[in-house]
Scaffold this motif. Structure first.
Motif, PDB file in Angstrom:
ATOM      1  N   ARG A 132       0.419  -1.169   0.203  1.00  0.00           N
ATOM      2  CA  ARG A 132      -0.177  -0.154  -0.111  1.00  0.00           C
ATOM      3  C   ARG A 132       0.690   0.579  -0.100  1.00  0.00           C
ATOM      4  NH1 ARG A 132      -2.802  -3.289   3.733  1.00  0.00           N
ATOM      5  NH2 ARG A 132      -2.592  -1.981   5.016  1.00  0.00           N
ATOM      6  N   ARG A 133       1.991   1.343   0.810  1.00  0.00           N
ATOM      7  CA  ARG A 133       2.581   2.161   0.824  1.00  0.00           C
ATOM      8  C   ARG A 133       3.550   2.796  -0.668  1.00  0.00           C
ATOM      9  NH1 ARG A 133       4.602   1.146   6.315  1.00  0.00           N
ATOM     10  NH2 ARG A 133       6.697   0.069   5.406  1.00  0.00           N
ATOM     11  N   ALA A 134       4.209   1.421  -0.615  1.00  0.00           N
ATOM     12  CA  ALA A 134       4.387   1.837  -2.123  1.00  0.00           C
ATOM     13  C   ALA A 134       4.014   1.965  -3.833  1.00  0.00           C
ATOM     14  CB  ALA A 134       5.078   0.051  -2.497  1.00  0.00           C
ATOM     15  N   THR A 135       2.359   1.745  -3.201  1.00  0.00           N
ATOM     16  CA  THR A 135       1.912   1.958  -4.984  1.00  0.00           C
ATOM     17  C   THR A 135       0.366   2.655  -4.684  1.00  0.00           C
ATOM     18  OG1 THR A 135       0.288  -0.147  -4.339  1.00  0.00           O
ATOM     19  CG2 THR A 135       2.669  -0.402  -5.429  1.00  0.00           C
ATOM     20  N   GLY A 136      -0.034   3.227  -3.437  1.00  0.00           N
ATOM     21  CA  GLY A 136      -1.259   3.404  -3.051  1.00  0.00           C
ATOM     22  C   GLY A 136      -2.489   2.581  -4.205  1.00  0.00           C
ATOM     23  N   MET A 169       4.449  -9.019 -10.037  1.00  0.00           N
ATOM     24  CA  MET A 169       3.646  -8.789 -10.826  1.00  0.00           C
ATOM     25  C   MET A 169       2.613  -7.029 -10.941  1.00  0.00           C
ATOM     26  SD  MET A 169       0.260 -11.723 -12.421  1.00  0.00           S
ATOM     27  CE  MET A 169       1.560 -12.501 -12.111  1.00  0.00           C
ATOM     28  N   VAL A 170       2.237  -7.297  -8.975  1.00  0.00           N
ATOM     29  CA  VAL A 170       1.810  -6.081  -9.029  1.00  0.00           C
ATOM     30  C   VAL A 170       2.559  -4.837  -9.055  1.00  0.00           C
ATOM     31  CG1 VAL A 170       0.878  -4.282  -7.343  1.00  0.00           C
ATOM     32  CG2 VAL A 170      -0.128  -7.443  -7.704  1.00  0.00           C
ATOM     33  N   LEU A 171       3.637  -4.809  -9.121  1.00  0.00           N
ATOM     34  CA  LEU A 171       4.673  -3.485  -8.872  1.00  0.00           C
ATOM     35  C   LEU A 171       4.570  -3.327 -10.273  1.00  0.00           C
ATOM     36  CD1 LEU A 171       7.245  -4.696  -5.736  1.00  0.00           C
ATOM     37  CD2 LEU A 171       4.781  -2.643  -5.922  1.00  0.00           C
ATOM     38  N   ALA A 172       5.205  -3.998 -11.130  1.00  0.00           N
ATOM     39  CA  ALA A 172       5.538  -4.590 -12.244  1.00  0.00           C
ATOM     40  C   ALA A 172       4.453  -3.308 -13.593  1.00  0.00           C
ATOM     41  CB  ALA A 172       5.964  -5.242 -13.312  1.00  0.00           C
ATOM     42  N   GLY A 173       3.223  -4.034 -13.012  1.00  0.00           N
ATOM     43  CA  GLY A 173       1.248  -3.205 -12.982  1.00  0.00           C
ATOM     44  C   GLY A 173       1.653  -1.787 -12.987  1.00  0.00           C
TER      45      GLY A 173
END
Length: 230
Positions: A132-136, A169-173
């Motif tokens: 959550r902190r890294a991506t929002g 996958m989530v972070l690259a997305g």
């Protein structure tokens, strides 16, 4: 043509596979990626009509990515092969992607008693907070049940071949500007013992792999601060 290919990384899941394969949603095909099973899992999957792919390199990411490369349907889903999750729920995930509401849909596990060991739940909560902190993204779980478009997934160029693959996958997305959402899904007692979260050692390995992904994501964001965010 099938609309969804469902990738099922598999290591000795002979007891669970019949239940999982019987629950596939209409318009889908199972791709069972055998990651070195010795209990006849591959034969059971083939007899049930699944496409069986052999991946000799051990690791969740190796098996999952081999399934992605073998997929041909417009949409690709991932699901554990241990009967803890219902692949039939992927029809609802598909509706969200087809409607343009999401690029990636994740299942947020709602565990029945005994299905999710305490150490694994605590590790997941810790990682979800960092995500959550890294991506929002307002995510509560890095769930293994997920669905996205095949071409978009291939375009991410995923490299992790161990436990960090789902997080990568989530972070690259996120870096690609994807809309990522989650929906609650029941999480049942699995058949057999988990190869990752079933042991403290496996859980700690997964946390280390995912922490490495988070550090790499932070470094990438720092190097390109003007990149579009979702």
């Amino acid at each position: 043509m099938n609309q969804i290919d469902i990738v099922l990384p598999c290591l000795n899941e002979a007891a669970a596979l019949p239940t999982v394969l019987a629950a596939l949603p209409p318009g889908s095909r199972a791709i069972v990626v055998d990651n070195g099973s010795t209990d006849g899992s591959a034969e059971i999957a083939a007899a049930a009509g699944a496409l069986v792919v052999s991946e000799s390199r051990r690791g969740f990411g190796s098996a999952a990515h081999a399934g992605l490369l073998a997929a041909t349907a417009p949409l690709v889903a991932f699901c554990d092969a241990d009967a803890s999750l219902d692949p039939g729920l992927l029809h609802g995930f598909r509706t969200l992607v087809d409607a343009g509401e999401a690029d990636l849909v994740l299942g947020a596990r709602q565990a029945e008693p005994g299905a999710w060991p305490l150490h694994a739940r605590l590790a997941n909560r810790f990682l979800a907070r960092r995500i959550r902190r890294a991506t929002g993204y307002p995510l509560t779980d890095l769930g293994p049940l997920r669905l996205a478009r095949r071409e978009a997934l291939l375009g991410l160029g995923l490299q992790d071949r161990r436990s960090g693959y789902p997080l990568e996958m989530v972070l690259a997305g996120h870096r690609a500007g994807w809309r990522v959402i989650e929906r609650p899904v029941p999480y049942r007692l699995r058949d057999g013992k988990s190869k990752v979260t079933g042991t403290l050692r496996g859980t700690l390995t997964a946390v280390a792999d995912m922490s490495r992904q988070l550090r790499a994501h932070a470094a990438d964001r720092a190097a390109t601060p003007d990149r579009a965010r979702p």
